[in-house]
Enzyme design. Structure first.
Site, mmCIF file in Angstrom:
data_model
loop_
_atom_site.group_PDB
_atom_site.id
_atom_site.type_symbol
_atom_site.label_atom_id
_atom_site.label_comp_id
_atom_site.label_asym_id
_atom_site.label_seq_id
_atom_site.Cartn_x
_atom_site.Cartn_y
_atom_site.Cartn_z
ATOM 1 N N HIS A 1 -31.308 127.276 66.919
ATOM 2 C CA HIS A 1 -30.960 128.589 66.377
ATOM 3 C C HIS A 1 -30.299 128.516 64.997
ATOM 4 O O HIS A 1 -30.663 129.259 64.085
ATOM 5 C CB HIS A 1 -30.004 129.318 67.326
ATOM 6 C CG HIS A 1 -30.503 129.424 68.739
ATOM 7 N ND1 HIS A 1 -31.816 129.660 69.048
ATOM 8 C CD2 HIS A 1 -29.860 129.342 69.931
ATOM 9 C CE1 HIS A 1 -31.958 129.718 70.360
ATOM 10 N NE2 HIS A 1 -30.793 129.520 70.918
ATOM 11 N N HIS B 1 -35.109 132.548 70.302
ATOM 12 C CA HIS B 1 -34.820 133.988 70.454
ATOM 13 C C HIS B 1 -33.858 134.499 69.379
ATOM 14 O O HIS B 1 -33.774 135.696 69.158
ATOM 15 C CB HIS B 1 -34.366 134.327 71.873
ATOM 16 C CG HIS B 1 -32.952 133.974 72.199
ATOM 17 N ND1 HIS B 1 -32.544 132.703 72.461
ATOM 18 C CD2 HIS B 1 -31.838 134.743 72.298
ATOM 19 C CE1 HIS B 1 -31.245 132.699 72.715
ATOM 20 N NE2 HIS B 1 -30.787 133.924 72.617
ATOM 21 N N LYS C 1 -33.689 138.318 66.971
ATOM 22 C CA LYS C 1 -32.555 139.258 66.973
ATOM 23 C C LYS C 1 -32.696 140.148 65.737
ATOM 24 O O LYS C 1 -33.087 139.679 64.667
ATOM 25 C CB LYS C 1 -31.229 138.488 66.962
ATOM 26 C CG LYS C 1 -30.963 137.793 68.314
ATOM 27 C CD LYS C 1 -29.626 137.141 68.344
ATOM 28 C CE LYS C 1 -29.425 136.328 69.607
ATOM 29 N NZ LYS C 1 -28.936 137.093 70.748
ATOM 30 N N ASP D 1 -28.491 122.222 71.783
ATOM 31 C CA ASP D 1 -28.690 123.550 72.372
ATOM 32 C C ASP D 1 -28.719 124.656 71.313
ATOM 33 O O ASP D 1 -29.546 125.561 71.366
ATOM 34 C CB ASP D 1 -27.558 123.804 73.389
ATOM 35 C CG ASP D 1 -27.815 125.025 74.254
ATOM 36 O OD1 ASP D 1 -28.987 125.349 74.482
ATOM 37 O OD2 ASP D 1 -26.832 125.654 74.703
ATOM 38 N N ARG E 1 -43.155 129.237 94.230
ATOM 39 C CA ARG E 1 -43.584 128.541 95.449
ATOM 40 C C ARG E 1 -42.532 128.726 96.538
ATOM 41 O O ARG E 1 -42.374 127.926 97.417
ATOM 42 C CB ARG E 1 -43.868 127.073 95.185
ATOM 43 C CG ARG E 1 -42.715 126.337 94.663
ATOM 44 C CD ARG E 1 -42.860 124.867 94.729
ATOM 45 N NE ARG E 1 -41.653 124.358 94.124
ATOM 46 C CZ ARG E 1 -41.467 123.135 93.742
ATOM 47 N NH1 ARG E 1 -42.394 122.251 93.896
ATOM 48 N NH2 ARG E 1 -40.336 122.760 93.205
HETATM 49 C C1 BG6 Z 1 -29.509 129.702 74.472
HETATM 50 C C2 BG6 Z 1 -28.635 128.553 74.873
HETATM 51 O O1 BG6 Z 1 -30.570 129.270 73.677
HETATM 52 O O2 BG6 Z 1 -28.733 130.645 73.726
HETATM 53 C C3 BG6 Z 1 -27.414 129.023 75.655
HETATM 54 O O3 BG6 Z 1 -29.387 127.649 75.679
HETATM 55 C C4 BG6 Z 1 -26.677 130.081 74.876
HETATM 56 O O4 BG6 Z 1 -26.543 127.936 75.931
HETATM 57 C C5 BG6 Z 1 -27.634 131.180 74.458
HETATM 58 O O5 BG6 Z 1 -25.647 130.618 75.714
HETATM 59 C C6 BG6 Z 1 -26.951 132.184 73.568
HETATM 60 O O6 BG6 Z 1 -27.816 133.256 73.346
HETATM 61 P P1 BG6 Z 1 -27.270 134.690 72.978
HETATM 62 O O7 BG6 Z 1 -28.479 135.496 72.744
HETATM 63 O O8 BG6 Z 1 -26.456 135.146 74.158
HETATM 64 O O9 BG6 Z 1 -26.417 134.496 71.774
#
Ligand code: BG6
Length: 507
Positions: free
Chosen positions: A254, A192, A196, A249, A47
């Protein structure tokens, strides 16, 4: 790779941080690798009067920082060609996502894109926006039927980013909220780390190699340690980070996901449903520390310049979190599970260490020795997620010669030789979203279990008297985390433990 179906990717939060850093570069690389199907369309929602040219210039800036990729055998296209291709796929819709009326504009734009394509395209909605807006956006899409799996087999899917709630209760609310308008099979919750490359190798490695099957349990494993150390700080994301902290986080999402892959039982098959079932079963049995043990079995820390950097002089937000968990299953009962993550540390390393050795023994003999205790001490298996991706096993061997001297060597598989073939995690996320493959996404039950494990720690940390260890920028983190490991009879492996450190010579 199978042919991807024709899709329109709708990006909410087109010019946001996530889109700029991860999503747009991933689309560029997919275009460059020639993976995006003909007829693929991207509709960015903004926007701010953003134009297609603005977006392309964001992409150009983001990817100009990358190392040059080789062209040639993998069919990758040159940068300029890929940018031009992306430009041809992209359109931008100016709309206010909080205004109900604007969703009519979106519906018309999507109809126009279908009409130009001559067929109803699959719809992939990417919500790169704060979780507090998910409910609003999805309800409004639902009201206009934009989300429906439509005519002629059109599918409609949602890629959403963590945080999935801020605690168990809000996560449950969010899941229920989305449930009203969508089927669980339409929701793709991104973690994510699961996308990996080395993380994807965990199951193949565990279940494809009988060598390890019989010893992957409490009889032979002394501890499981997972580290995600980052060298960067919070990079200006004060508002986000003050609400999150390191435990929410990284650990809640993760690290617990990685733990599930390392310790889950063998699924009945390698399809998405069976894998999720096995992960859910495992996560349901992960036990956080007892309330009385929180001070001994969890550590929270903050890097020393955090308060000055954020202007939050009395912030108690942790930028470092470590904890000791256990798993109440026949395979893992009694094996310490140690997780740690932190920002502004000496170096970026994400890895899993499975410490093989006699249960209950202490320490691991290292370096040259005379043979006393040379057998049966420790073997460390390291799954290095990043950088220097690879899998390595430390072994004790006898040194060649007349004397009985022992030494340590490493067997390894390093990805480095194939580094250009490793897709970035976000490329994988997008491709799987297009394929409709949910294997590498978090299920609702997994998310809830991860909150159930994390919640008691977060509750304990609400106590203003709970220690917050300040650690030096660029250090190895708080000393208390070392004490946590020592109490479990192990040590964190530091940077002297090298995995895949140098490029291999290619013959
Ligand atoms: C994210 C977090 O999910 O993963 C970030 O919110 C973090 O704080 C990031 O820096 C790290 O991802 P990667 O792929 O760089 O290890």
């Amino acid at each position: 790779m199978e042919r991807l179906s024709r899709t329109v990717l709708v990006i909410f939060g087109l010019t946001g941080d996530l889109s700029k850093r991860k999503l747009l570069p991933a689309l560029f690389h997919l275009a460059r690798r020639g993976i995006l199907p003909d007829g693929f369309r991207i509709l960015g929602i903004s926007r701010k009067g953003t134009t297609v040219a603005d977006v392309i210039s964001l992409v150009r800036d983001a990817v100009s920082r990358d190392a040059p990729e080789p062209g040639g055998p993998d069919g990758s296209r040159s940068r300029l060609e890929a940018l031009a291709r992306l430009e041809g796929m992209l359109s931008v819709l100016d709309m206010d996502i909080s205004r109900e009326g604007d969703y009519g504009l979106l519906a018309r734009e999507l109809d126009r894109i279908d009409a130009t394509a001559g067929t109803p395209l699959n719809r992939l909605f990417y919500l790169a926006i704060p979780a507090s807006l998910f409910g609003t956006v999805t309800a409004r899409l639902g009201k206009k039927d934009i989300n429906v799996r439509g005519p002629q087999g059109r599918d409609s899917r949602f890629l959403i980013e963590k945080p999935f709630g801020e605690n168990l209760e809000t996560a449950r609310e969010l899941i229920e909220r989305l449930d009203r308008d969508f089927d669980e099979s339409q929701i793709f919750r991104i973690d994510h780390y699961l996308a990996k490359e080395t993380a994807q190798n965990i199951l193949a490695f565990r279940f494809g190699n009988p060598l390890f099957r019989g010893s992957w349990n409490r009889e032979h494993v002394r501890a499981i340690m997972i580290s995600a150390n980052e060298a960067i700080g919070i990079e200006g994301r004060t508002a986000f980070y003050e609400r999150m902290g390191a435990l929410r986080d990284l650990v809640q999402s993760h690290l617990l996901q990685l733990l599930a892959l390392v310790t889950m039982r063998r699924p009945e098959s390698m399809d998405s449903e069976s894998i999720h079932r096995a992960k859910e079963e495992l996560l349901a049995r992960v036990v956080p520390p007892e309330p009385a043990r929180m001070a001994d079995e969890t550590v929270r820390g903050q890097y020393e310049t955090y308060r000055a950097e954020t202007g939050k002089g009395d912030s108690m937000t942790e930028t470092y979190a470590a904890c000791r968990l256990s798993i109440d299953t026949d395979e893992w009962r009694g094996v310490p599970v140690l997780l740690r993550t932190g920002k502004m540390l000496r170096e970026k390393v994400t890895e899993i260490n499975v410490i093989f050795g006699d249960p209950g023994a202490e320490g691991c003999a290292k370096g040259e020795g005379t043979g006393d205790g040379a057998f049966g001490e420790c073997n460390v298996l390291t799954i290095r997620i990043q950088p220097n991706e690879g899998i390595a096993v430390d072994l004790r061997i006898k040194k060649p010669g007349f004397d009985s001297l022992y030494d340590d060597v490493q067997l390894d598989y390093c990805y480095r030789a194939d580094a250009t073939a490793i897709p970035d995690a976000y490329e994988r996320v997008l491709v799987d979203g297009m394929r409709g493959d949910r294997t590498l996404f978090a299920s609702a039950n997994e998310v809830l279990s991860c909150w159930r494990i994390s919640n008691p720690i977060l509750d304990a940390w609400k106590d203003p008297l709970f220690p917050l260890h300040v650690y030096g920028n660029g250090s190895a983190g708080p000393e208390a985390a070392n004490a946590l490991a020592r109490a479990a009879g192990v040590e964190w492996l530091d940077e002297t433990h090298l995995v895949c450190p140098v490029p291999r010579a290619r013959s």
